[in-house]
Design a protein around this motif. Structure first.
Motif, PDB file in Angstrom:
ATOM      1  N   LEU A  86       0.835  -1.208   0.000  1.00 41.69           N
ATOM      2  CA  LEU A  86       0.000   0.000   0.000  1.00 41.69           C
ATOM      3  C   LEU A  86       0.865   1.252   0.000  1.00 41.69           C
ATOM      4  CD1 LEU A  86      -2.835  -1.079   2.455  1.00 41.69           C
ATOM      5  CD2 LEU A  86      -2.891  -1.015  -0.047  1.00 41.69           C
ATOM      6  N   ALA A  87       2.001   1.208   0.691  1.00 45.95           N
ATOM      7  CA  ALA A  87       2.900   2.367   0.735  1.00 45.95           C
ATOM      8  C   ALA A  87       3.467   2.662  -0.653  1.00 45.95           C
ATOM      9  CB  ALA A  87       4.029   2.118   1.732  1.00 45.95           C
ATOM     10  N   LYS A  88       3.858   1.623  -1.375  1.00 49.38           N
ATOM     11  CA  LYS A  88       4.375   1.815  -2.738  1.00 49.38           C
ATOM     12  C   LYS A  88       3.276   2.369  -3.642  1.00 49.38           C
ATOM     13  CE  LYS A  88       7.940  -1.791  -2.933  1.00 49.38           C
ATOM     14  NZ  LYS A  88       8.297  -3.069  -3.583  1.00 49.38           N
ATOM     15  N   MET A  89       2.085   1.776  -3.529  1.00 47.62           N
ATOM     16  CA  MET A  89       0.963   2.265  -4.337  1.00 47.62           C
ATOM     17  C   MET A  89       0.721   3.739  -4.088  1.00 47.62           C
ATOM     18  SD  MET A  89      -1.904  -0.763  -4.097  1.00 47.62           S
ATOM     19  CE  MET A  89      -3.212   0.415  -4.295  1.00 47.62           C
ATOM     20  N   GLN A  90       0.707   4.123  -2.822  1.00 49.33           N
ATOM     21  CA  GLN A  90       0.456   5.518  -2.464  1.00 49.33           C
ATOM     22  C   GLN A  90       1.505   6.440  -3.078  1.00 49.33           C
ATOM     23  OE1 GLN A  90      -2.232   6.663  -0.873  1.00 49.33           O
ATOM     24  NE2 GLN A  90      -1.495   8.743  -1.153  1.00 49.33           N
ATOM     25  N   LYS A  91       2.757   6.038  -3.002  1.00 45.87           N
ATOM     26  CA  LYS A  91       3.829   6.871  -3.570  1.00 45.87           C
ATOM     27  C   LYS A  91       3.653   7.048  -5.073  1.00 45.87           C
ATOM     28  CE  LYS A  91       7.421   5.876  -0.171  1.00 45.87           C
ATOM     29  NZ  LYS A  91       8.769   5.331   0.052  1.00 45.87           N
ATOM     30  N   MET A  92       3.276   5.976  -5.750  1.00 49.50           N
ATOM     31  CA  MET A  92       3.096   6.059  -7.203  1.00 49.50           C
ATOM     32  C   MET A  92       1.874   6.898  -7.562  1.00 49.50           C
ATOM     33  SD  MET A  92       4.247   2.253  -8.429  1.00 49.50           S
ATOM     34  CE  MET A  92       4.366   2.679 -10.181  1.00 49.50           C
ATOM     35  N   ILE A  93       0.789   6.691  -6.836  1.00 50.70           N
ATOM     36  CA  ILE A  93      -0.438   7.453  -7.094  1.00 50.70           C
ATOM     37  C   ILE A  93      -0.212   8.942  -6.836  1.00 50.70           C
ATOM     38  CG2 ILE A  93      -2.796   7.842  -6.250  1.00 50.70           C
ATOM     39  CD1 ILE A  93      -2.928   4.724  -5.879  1.00 50.70           C
ATOM     40  N   GLU A  94       0.556   9.265  -5.799  1.00 47.32           N
ATOM     41  CA  GLU A  94       0.826  10.671  -5.461  1.00 47.32           C
ATOM     42  C   GLU A  94       1.498  11.426  -6.600  1.00 47.32           C
ATOM     43  OE1 GLU A  94       3.057  10.663  -1.817  1.00 47.32           O
ATOM     44  OE2 GLU A  94       1.262  10.321  -0.595  1.00 47.32           O
ATOM     45  N   ILE A  95       2.293  10.743  -7.419  1.00 46.49           N
ATOM     46  CA  ILE A  95       2.940  11.454  -8.534  1.00 46.49           C
ATOM     47  C   ILE A  95       2.135  11.345  -9.821  1.00 46.49           C
ATOM     48  CG2 ILE A  95       5.250  11.361  -7.562  1.00 46.49           C
ATOM     49  CD1 ILE A  95       5.915   9.116  -9.473  1.00 46.49           C
ATOM     50  N   GLY A  96       0.959  10.716  -9.750  1.00 47.49           N
ATOM     51  CA  GLY A  96       0.066  10.700 -10.904  1.00 47.49           C
ATOM     52  C   GLY A  96       0.018   9.398 -11.681  1.00 47.49           C
ATOM     53  N   PHE A  97       0.579   8.335 -11.130  1.00 45.60           N
ATOM     54  CA  PHE A  97       0.556   7.055 -11.832  1.00 45.60           C
ATOM     55  C   PHE A  97      -0.830   6.425 -11.712  1.00 45.60           C
ATOM     56  CE2 PHE A  97       1.171   2.488 -12.293  1.00 45.60           C
ATOM     57  CZ  PHE A  97       1.889   2.457 -13.475  1.00 45.60           C
ATOM     58  N   VAL A  98      -1.313   5.852 -12.811  1.00 37.71           N
ATOM     59  CA  VAL A  98      -2.600   5.163 -12.835  1.00 37.71           C
ATOM     60  C   VAL A  98      -2.321   3.689 -13.098  1.00 37.71           C
ATOM     61  CG1 VAL A  98      -4.839   4.981 -13.993  1.00 37.71           C
ATOM     62  CG2 VAL A  98      -3.762   7.224 -13.688  1.00 37.71           C
ATOM     63  N   PHE A  99      -2.760   2.842 -12.183  1.00 37.86           N
ATOM     64  CA  PHE A  99      -2.494   1.411 -12.312  1.00 37.86           C
ATOM     65  C   PHE A  99      -3.358   0.735 -13.363  1.00 37.86           C
ATOM     66  CE2 PHE A  99      -0.424   2.164  -8.292  1.00 37.86           C
ATOM     67  CZ  PHE A  99       0.677   1.334  -8.374  1.00 37.86           C
ATOM     68  N   GLN A 100      -4.593   1.174 -13.514  1.00 32.33           N
ATOM     69  CA  GLN A 100      -5.494   0.558 -14.475  1.00 32.33           C
ATOM     70  C   GLN A 100      -6.055   1.618 -15.394  1.00 32.33           C
ATOM     71  OE1 GLN A 100      -8.307  -1.318 -11.787  1.00 32.33           O
ATOM     72  NE2 GLN A 100      -7.470  -3.307 -12.335  1.00 32.33           N
ATOM     73  N   LYS A 101      -6.017   1.317 -16.690  1.00 38.77           N
ATOM     74  CA  LYS A 101      -6.647   2.215 -17.643  1.00 38.77           C
ATOM     75  C   LYS A 101      -8.149   2.054 -17.521  1.00 38.77           C
ATOM     76  CE  LYS A 101      -3.036   1.959 -21.106  1.00 38.77           C
ATOM     77  NZ  LYS A 101      -2.692   1.486 -22.448  1.00 38.77           N
ATOM     78  N   LEU A 102      -8.832   3.164 -17.562  1.00 39.61           N
ATOM     79  CA  LEU A 102     -10.294   3.103 -17.536  1.00 39.61           C
ATOM     80  C   LEU A 102     -10.771   2.790 -18.945  1.00 39.61           C
ATOM     81  CD1 LEU A 102     -11.119   6.203 -15.305  1.00 39.61           C
ATOM     82  CD2 LEU A 102     -11.097   3.789 -14.652  1.00 39.61           C
ATOM     83  N   LYS A 103     -11.533   1.733 -19.056  1.00 39.60           N
ATOM     84  CA  LYS A 103     -12.053   1.343 -20.366  1.00 39.60           C
ATOM     85  C   LYS A 103     -13.311   2.155 -20.640  1.00 39.60           C
ATOM     86  CE  LYS A 103     -10.230  -3.284 -19.964  1.00 39.60           C
ATOM     87  NZ  LYS A 103     -10.506  -4.696 -19.763  1.00 39.60           N
ATOM     88  N   PRO A 104     -13.418   2.695 -21.854  1.00 40.21           N
ATOM     89  CA  PRO A 104     -14.631   3.463 -22.162  1.00 40.21           C
ATOM     90  C   PRO A 104     -15.848   2.548 -22.137  1.00 40.21           C
ATOM     91  CG  PRO A 104     -13.254   3.204 -24.123  1.00 40.21           C
ATOM     92  CD  PRO A 104     -12.502   2.615 -22.963  1.00 40.21           C
ATOM     93  N   ARG A 105     -16.930   3.095 -21.657  1.00 39.35           N
ATOM     94  CA  ARG A 105     -18.178   2.328 -21.605  1.00 39.35           C
ATOM     95  C   ARG A 105     -18.739   2.189 -23.013  1.00 39.35           C
ATOM     96  NH1 ARG A 105     -21.994   4.351 -16.719  1.00 39.35           N
ATOM     97  NH2 ARG A 105     -21.537   2.558 -15.427  1.00 39.35           N
ATOM     98  N   PRO A 106     -19.259   1.025 -23.326  1.00 37.50           N
ATOM     99  CA  PRO A 106     -19.918   0.895 -24.633  1.00 37.50           C
ATOM    100  C   PRO A 106     -21.192   1.736 -24.633  1.00 37.50           C
ATOM    101  CG  PRO A 106     -20.139  -1.126 -23.346  1.00 37.50           C
ATOM    102  CD  PRO A 106     -19.255  -0.200 -22.563  1.00 37.50           C
ATOM    103  N   PRO A 107     -21.599   2.189 -25.809  1.00 37.84           N
ATOM    104  CA  PRO A 107     -22.829   2.989 -25.857  1.00 37.84           C
ATOM    105  C   PRO A 107     -24.016   2.195 -25.325  1.00 37.84           C
ATOM    106  CG  PRO A 107     -21.725   2.945 -27.994  1.00 37.84           C
ATOM    107  CD  PRO A 107     -21.004   1.993 -27.097  1.00 37.84           C
ATOM    108  N   SER A 108     -24.916   2.897 -24.673  1.00 38.31           N
ATOM    109  CA  SER A 108     -26.108   2.242 -24.137  1.00 38.31           C
ATOM    110  C   SER A 108     -27.074   1.924 -25.277  1.00 38.31           C
ATOM    111  CB  SER A 108     -26.794   3.149 -23.111  1.00 38.31           C
ATOM    112  OG  SER A 108     -27.372   4.265 -23.775  1.00 38.31           O
ATOM    113  N   TRP A 109     -28.070   1.105 -24.963  1.00 41.79           N
ATOM    114  CA  TRP A 109     -29.098   0.761 -25.939  1.00 41.79           C
ATOM    115  C   TRP A 109     -29.793   2.034 -26.435  1.00 41.79           C
ATOM    116  CZ3 TRP A 109     -34.385   1.342 -26.156  1.00 41.79           C
ATOM    117  CH2 TRP A 109     -35.041   0.597 -27.142  1.00 41.79           C
ATOM    118  N   LYS A 110     -30.038   2.933 -25.477  1.00 39.35           N
ATOM    119  CA  LYS A 110     -30.741   4.185 -25.829  1.00 39.35           C
ATOM    120  C   LYS A 110     -29.876   5.028 -26.778  1.00 39.35           C
ATOM    121  CE  LYS A 110     -33.177   8.039 -23.691  1.00 39.35           C
ATOM    122  NZ  LYS A 110     -33.556   8.712 -22.471  1.00 39.35           N
ATOM    123  N   GLN A 111     -28.558   5.114 -26.492  1.00 38.08           N
ATOM    124  CA  GLN A 111     -27.675   5.889 -27.373  1.00 38.08           C
ATOM    125  C   GLN A 111     -27.637   5.279 -28.766  1.00 38.08           C
ATOM    126  OE1 GLN A 111     -24.254   5.535 -24.757  1.00 38.08           O
ATOM    127  NE2 GLN A 111     -24.208   7.759 -24.472  1.00 38.08           N
TER     128      GLN A 111
END
Length: 98
Positions: free
Chosen positions: A68-93
């Protein structure tokens, strides 16, 4: 101290120092480029891959080199561990597209 225990502690200290040096390199990269998205082929790329792998193992609840300490240090400088996947369009869209 037993000799093997001493060697293990020394190895752990060396690993911690190496990790901190790599974190400093990541911090310098962030300052220079404004982000922590290390491109493939960059000298930090293998280390970043290892950190993401260790993070994944930790998130699975398994024993990992990531802490957790390593994670915190990396996150503090702006590192993102997981890319956010774009949501597929909804049925309505999709319907509105027709």
């Amino acid at each position: 101290f037993h000799a093997d225990e001493w060697k293990k502690q020394m190895s752990n200290m060396e690993d911690a120092q190496k990790w901190e040096r790599k974190l400093d390199e990541l911090r310098e990269y962030r300052i220079e480029y404004g982000h922590c998205n290390i491109p493939k082929g960059h000298k930090l790329s293998p280390w970043i891959r290892d950190q993401k792998h260790d993070y994944k193992i930790l998130m699975e609840g398994k024993e990992s080199k990531m802490t957790l300490a390593k994670m915190q240090k990396m996150i503090e400088i702006g590192f993102v561990f997981q890319k956010l996947k774009p949501r597929p369009p909804s049925w309505k869209q999709r319907l509105e597209e027709l």
